[in-house]
Scaffold this motif. Structure first.
Motif, short mmCIF file in Angstrom:
data_model
loop_
_atom_site.label_atom_id
_atom_site.label_comp_id
_atom_site.label_asym_id
_atom_site.label_seq_id
_atom_site.Cartn_x
_atom_site.Cartn_y
_atom_site.Cartn_z
N PRO A 1 0.84 -1.20 0.00
CA PRO A 1 0.00 0.00 0.00
C PRO A 1 0.88 1.26 0.00
N ALA A 2 0.35 2.32 -0.56
CA ALA A 2 1.09 3.58 -0.65
C ALA A 2 1.58 4.04 0.73
N GLU A 3 0.75 3.87 1.76
CA GLU A 3 1.14 4.31 3.10
C GLU A 3 2.37 3.55 3.60
N VAL A 4 2.43 2.27 3.32
CA VAL A 4 3.58 1.46 3.74
C VAL A 4 4.84 1.92 3.02
N MET A 5 4.73 2.16 1.72
CA MET A 5 5.90 2.63 0.96
C MET A 5 6.35 4.01 1.44
N THR A 6 5.40 4.88 1.76
CA THR A 6 5.74 6.20 2.26
C THR A 6 6.50 6.10 3.58
N LEU A 7 6.03 5.24 4.48
CA LEU A 7 6.72 5.05 5.76
C LEU A 7 8.10 4.46 5.55
N SER B 1 10.42 7.11 4.08
CA SER B 1 10.72 8.11 5.09
C SER B 1 11.78 7.60 6.06
N ALA B 2 11.65 6.35 6.49
CA ALA B 2 12.64 5.75 7.39
C ALA B 2 13.99 5.62 6.70
N LEU B 3 13.98 5.23 5.44
CA LEU B 3 15.23 5.09 4.68
C LEU B 3 15.91 6.45 4.57
N LYS B 4 15.13 7.50 4.28
CA LYS B 4 15.70 8.84 4.17
C LYS B 4 16.25 9.32 5.51
N SER B 5 15.55 9.02 6.60
CA SER B 5 16.04 9.42 7.93
C SER B 5 17.37 8.75 8.25
N ARG B 6 17.48 7.50 7.89
CA ARG B 6 18.68 6.74 8.22
C ARG B 6 19.84 7.02 7.27
N HIS B 7 19.56 7.18 5.98
CA HIS B 7 20.63 7.27 4.99
C HIS B 7 20.70 8.62 4.28
N GLY B 8 19.71 9.48 4.47
CA GLY B 8 19.72 10.79 3.82
C GLY B 8 18.96 10.81 2.51
N ASN C 1 21.87 7.70 -1.51
CA ASN C 1 22.91 7.42 -0.51
C ASN C 1 22.84 5.99 -0.02
N TYR C 2 21.63 5.46 0.14
CA TYR C 2 21.47 4.07 0.56
C TYR C 2 22.04 3.11 -0.48
N VAL C 3 21.71 3.36 -1.73
CA VAL C 3 22.16 2.48 -2.81
C VAL C 3 23.68 2.53 -2.97
N THR C 4 24.25 3.72 -2.94
CA THR C 4 25.69 3.81 -3.15
C THR C 4 26.49 3.49 -1.88
N GLY C 5 25.99 3.90 -0.72
CA GLY C 5 26.72 3.68 0.53
C GLY C 5 26.48 2.31 1.13
N ALA C 6 25.23 2.02 1.46
CA ALA C 6 24.91 0.76 2.15
C ALA C 6 24.99 -0.45 1.23
N LEU C 7 24.52 -0.30 -0.02
CA LEU C 7 24.53 -1.43 -0.95
C LEU C 7 25.80 -1.51 -1.78
N GLY C 8 26.52 -0.39 -1.89
CA GLY C 8 27.76 -0.37 -2.66
C GLY C 8 27.56 -0.43 -4.16
N LEU C 9 26.41 0.04 -4.65
CA LEU C 9 26.12 0.03 -6.08
C LEU C 9 26.36 1.41 -6.66
N ASP C 10 26.52 1.48 -7.98
CA ASP C 10 26.75 2.80 -8.58
C ASP C 10 25.42 3.47 -8.92
N THR C 11 25.51 4.73 -9.32
CA THR C 11 24.31 5.53 -9.58
C THR C 11 23.51 5.01 -10.78
N THR C 12 24.12 4.25 -11.64
CA THR C 12 23.41 3.68 -12.78
C THR C 12 22.27 2.79 -12.30
N PHE C 13 22.48 2.08 -11.21
CA PHE C 13 21.46 1.18 -10.67
C PHE C 13 20.17 1.93 -10.35
#
Length: 77
Positions: free
Chosen positions: A28-34, A37-44, A48-60
Motif C-alpha cells: 500500500p502507498a502508506e507502507v511505501m511512504t513510511l 521516510s525511514a530510509l531517508k532518515s537513516r541514509h539521507g 545514498n542508501y544504494v551507493t553507501g549501504a549497498l555499494g552500487l553505482d548511480t546507474t542502478f
C-alpha cells in the motif's frame, strides 16, 4: 505490472512451491511512504542508501527509476 513480473520470477525460482502471500510484490502507498521516510532518515536519500549501504553505482538507481516510477497523474478538476 511489476508484481506480475516478480511473481513470475518467484515461480521460476521455486517451481515446486506454492505462493501463499497474496500481496507478493505490492505494498500500500502508506507502507511505501513510511519505508521511504525511514530510509531517508537513516541514509539521507535513496541514492545514498544504494551507493553507501549497498555499494552500487548511480546507474542502478537510474535504471530502477526508469522501470519502476510512473509519471504523476494530473489533478482532476
Amino acid at each position: 505490472m511489476i508484481a506480475a513480473a516478480l511473481l513470475a520470477d518467484w515461480h521460476a525460482t521455486n517451481p515446486h512451491r506454492t505462493q501463499t502471500w497474496p500481496a507478493y510484490g505490492s505494498a500500500p502507498a502508506e507502507v511505501m511512504t513510511l519505508f521511504l521516510s525511514a530510509l531517508k532518515s537513516r541514509h539521507g536519500s535513496v541514492q545514498n542508501y544504494v551507493t553507501g549501504a549497498l555499494g552500487l553505482d548511480t546507474t542502478f538507481t537510474s535504471e530502477l527509476r526508469a522501470v519502476l516510477l510512473e509519471e504523476p497523474s494530473a489533478p482532476s478538476l
